[in-house]
Design an enzyme around this catalytic site. Sequence first.
Site, PDB file in Angstrom:
ATOM      1  CB  SER A  44      -0.761   0.111   1.207  1.00  0.00           C
ATOM      2  OG  SER A  44      -1.747  -1.143   1.203  1.00  0.00           O
TER       3      SER A  44
HETATM    4  N1  SAH Z   1      -1.704  -4.308   3.663  1.00  0.00           N
HETATM    5  C1  SAH Z   1      -0.798  -5.020   2.641  1.00  0.00           C
HETATM    6  C2  SAH Z   1      -1.453  -4.503   1.341  1.00  0.00           C
HETATM    7  C3  SAH Z   1      -1.511  -5.713   0.590  1.00  0.00           C
HETATM    8  S1  SAH Z   1      -2.543  -5.621  -0.834  1.00  0.00           S
HETATM    9  C4  SAH Z   1       0.842  -4.007   2.750  1.00  0.00           C
HETATM   10  O1  SAH Z   1       1.044  -3.278   3.682  1.00  0.00           O
HETATM   11  O2  SAH Z   1       1.445  -3.912   1.791  1.00  0.00           O
HETATM   12  C5  SAH Z   1      -4.176  -6.298  -0.245  1.00  0.00           C
HETATM   13  C6  SAH Z   1      -3.749  -7.796   0.215  1.00  0.00           C
HETATM   14  O3  SAH Z   1      -5.210  -8.361   0.463  1.00  0.00           O
HETATM   15  C7  SAH Z   1      -3.386  -8.795  -0.707  1.00  0.00           C
HETATM   16  O4  SAH Z   1      -2.129  -9.455  -0.315  1.00  0.00           O
HETATM   17  C8  SAH Z   1      -4.378  -9.836  -1.067  1.00  0.00           C
HETATM   18  O5  SAH Z   1      -3.988 -11.027  -1.303  1.00  0.00           O
HETATM   19  C9  SAH Z   1      -5.161  -9.531   0.179  1.00  0.00           C
HETATM   20  N2  SAH Z   1      -6.520 -10.116   0.271  1.00  0.00           N
HETATM   21  C10 SAH Z   1      -7.572  -9.924  -0.780  1.00  0.00           C
HETATM   22  N3  SAH Z   1      -8.566 -10.561  -0.504  1.00  0.00           N
HETATM   23  C11 SAH Z   1      -8.541 -11.293   0.470  1.00  0.00           C
HETATM   24  C12 SAH Z   1      -9.564 -11.838   1.615  1.00  0.00           C
HETATM   25  N4  SAH Z   1     -10.624 -12.181   1.399  1.00  0.00           N
HETATM   26  N5  SAH Z   1      -8.807 -12.390   2.772  1.00  0.00           N
HETATM   27  C13 SAH Z   1      -7.572 -11.697   3.299  1.00  0.00           C
HETATM   28  N6  SAH Z   1      -6.520 -11.214   2.232  1.00  0.00           N
HETATM   29  C14 SAH Z   1      -7.154 -10.837   1.139  1.00  0.00           C
END
Ligand code: SAH
Length: 225
Positions: free
Chosen positions: A73
């Site tokens: 993010s």
């Molecule tokens: N918080 C992270 C951002 C990751 S992007 C950071 O600091 O970089 C969003 C993430 O949400 C992805 O890894 C994706 O696999 C996850 N995601 C999507 N749908 C999800 C679900 N239903 N349950 C858990 N994780 C999910």
Amino acid sequence: MARALTASVPGIGMTSERTRARMVARLRAKGITDERVLAALGAVPRHQFVDSALASRAYEDTALPIGFAQTISQPYVVARMIELLLAGRDAGRVLEVGTGCGYQAAVLAHLFPEVYSIERIKALLERARRNLLPLRLANLRLAHGDGYAGLEAAAPFHSVIVAAAAPRVPEALARQLAPGGRMILPLAASAAAQRLLLIERTGRGSLVQTELDAVHFVPMEAGKA
Ligand code: SAH
């Protein structure tokens, strides 16, 4: 491993603290005012959460690829969402949905006494675990699961933060919000139009929703992978 990564990127070991301070100054200029949040973003080595080829760009205020078609993010969005969660109250137990590379989980662990983070892609969760290990965050627990179901075993939560855009508010997450609790999530009205939504559970148990900034997140997907 994190040490090797730092060493392999010319100069980043020595300059990361300074570049991080510049990133914090930019967040301030963009309107982030909560000193607790600024300090947490200033403390987490973001370059250790991205591929070494991208480490030199780790302190730019942008999302970057982390594999599996996912992204780390944008620092501003991380700061903004956490600031909204904390505004006018103390930090309690927080659930993050979407661990990704673990960056935001590390920021949360600097601010909240108890952090749970859930990720649906197992291989990504394992990578997050490796990224987070050197930081020794004793108040952070990671779980492999589908965020649409929340994390019943650790509920209720004082705060919930969702890092992927769902088409509607996941019902289990709303249910697992404690009275007085707050959830911040990107809601996707369509693939092109996402907005941050702040949801508060009143002391009496009803939910109050406020629509905020336009954002761009990867989609929240159902089931484990
Ligand atoms: N918080 C992270 C951002 C990751 S992007 C950071 O600091 O970089 C969003 C993430 O949400 C992805 O890894 C994706 O696999 C996850 N995601 C999507 N749908 C999800 C679900 N239903 N349950 C858990 N994780 C999910």
